[in-house]
Write an enzyme that holds these catalytic residues in place. Structure first.
Site, PDB file in Angstrom:
ATOM      1  N   CYS A 197       0.907  -1.142   0.000  1.00  0.00           N
ATOM      2  CA  CYS A 197       0.000   0.000   0.000  1.00  0.00           C
ATOM      3  C   CYS A 197       0.947   1.193   0.000  1.00  0.00           C
ATOM      4  O   CYS A 197       2.156   1.023  -0.161  1.00  0.00           O
ATOM      5  CB  CYS A 197      -0.916  -0.037   1.215  1.00  0.00           C
ATOM      6  SG  CYS A 197      -2.106   1.319   1.200  1.00  0.00           S
ATOM      7  N   ILE A 198       0.451   2.377   0.209  1.00  0.00           N
ATOM      8  CA  ILE A 198       1.343   3.521  -0.017  1.00  0.00           C
ATOM      9  C   ILE A 198       2.466   3.608   1.007  1.00  0.00           C
ATOM     10  O   ILE A 198       3.561   4.034   0.681  1.00  0.00           O
ATOM     11  CB  ILE A 198       0.530   4.823  -0.142  1.00  0.00           C
ATOM     12  CG1 ILE A 198       1.403   5.935  -0.707  1.00  0.00           C
ATOM     13  CG2 ILE A 198      -0.135   5.203   1.159  1.00  0.00           C
ATOM     14  CD1 ILE A 198       0.649   6.981  -1.452  1.00  0.00           C
TER      15      ILE A 198
END
Lengths: 76, 156
Positions: free
Chosen positions: A23-24
């Site tokens: 994810c980020i």
């Protein structure tokens, strides 16, 4: 050892990982055996923190998560 | 001079500790604030600072200032699982933006219909809590209002 190698080892190695995706700011891993996950090892590899819930392990690594995840996938 | 970090979405300010995700609520990524977004249909999430869009996912982005201050905006919780469904990117990764420039169009109501929280954490990456001030942790906030100020100290 590279960051990715250290993180992979601390997650219990390639055999323990069912799935890993970035994810980020974190790696989201699904593992076979959560008891093989070494939180101290993950932190030593540079993780800001580790969130475990059953077989789901999130390793907070910061915005380079995508690069680290692709390095880990290359090692698997 | 401290860096004003602008609200990327409109809604109500919340303490980061109220975000229903332990990586954010425990400030594992960094300190910041959160916004409970307005439910007014399609919304445009904007850049919180002047800089470069160094990371861009449909549901989250990081804008880094020329001085190296990185601000993360995350649109909803666990929204990576939506794989971009309901999010429209308005810029490309590595785009140069100014604070207030549109980055992503999305709909908080759609996120909630999928059973996820639409709360938006806004995080000062690699900051320490004492560097932040004037944090809006309650009450209404409009897109582009100052969400918090960051006394950023560039490395070296």
């Amino acid at each position: 050892m590279s960051n990715a190698e250290q993180i992979l080892a601390a997650l219990g190695g390639a055999d323990n990982i069912v799935e890993i995706e970035p994810c980020i700011t974190r790696l989201r891993a699904e593992v076979d055996d959560p008891s093989l996950v070494n939180e101290a090892g993950l932190k030593a590899a540079g993780a800001h923190g580790v969130v475990k819930a059953g077989t789901a392990v999130q390793v907070v690594v910061g915005p380079e998560a995508d690069t680290i995840a692709s390095d880990i996938e290359d090692l698997m | 001079m401290s860096l004003p970090v602008l609200a990327p979405v409109a809604g109500r300010g919340l303490p980061l500790a109220r975000v229903p995700d332990p990586a954010f609520s425990a400030a594992l990524v960094g300190p910041g604030a959160a916004i409970d977004p307005a439910r007014d249909g399609l919304a445009t999430a904007v850049s919180p600072v002047d800089g470069t869009v160094v990371k861009l996912y449909p549901h989250a982005y990081v804008v880094r200032t020329p001085a190296g201050a990185g601000v993360l905006v995350h649109l909803g919780i666990d929204t990576v699982q939506l794989a971009g469904d309901g999010f429209e990117l308005l810029v490309s990764e590595n785009a140069t933006v100014v604070a207030g420039d549109p980055i992503v169009e999305w709909d908080p109501v759609l996120v909630e219909k999928g059973g996820r929280s639409s709360i938006c954490p806004v995080v000062a990456l690699d900051a320490v809590a004492s560097e932040l001030s004037s944090i809006t942790e309650a009450g209404p906030i409009a897109t582009g209002d100052v969400l918090f100020r960051w006394e950023h100290r560039p490395d070296g």
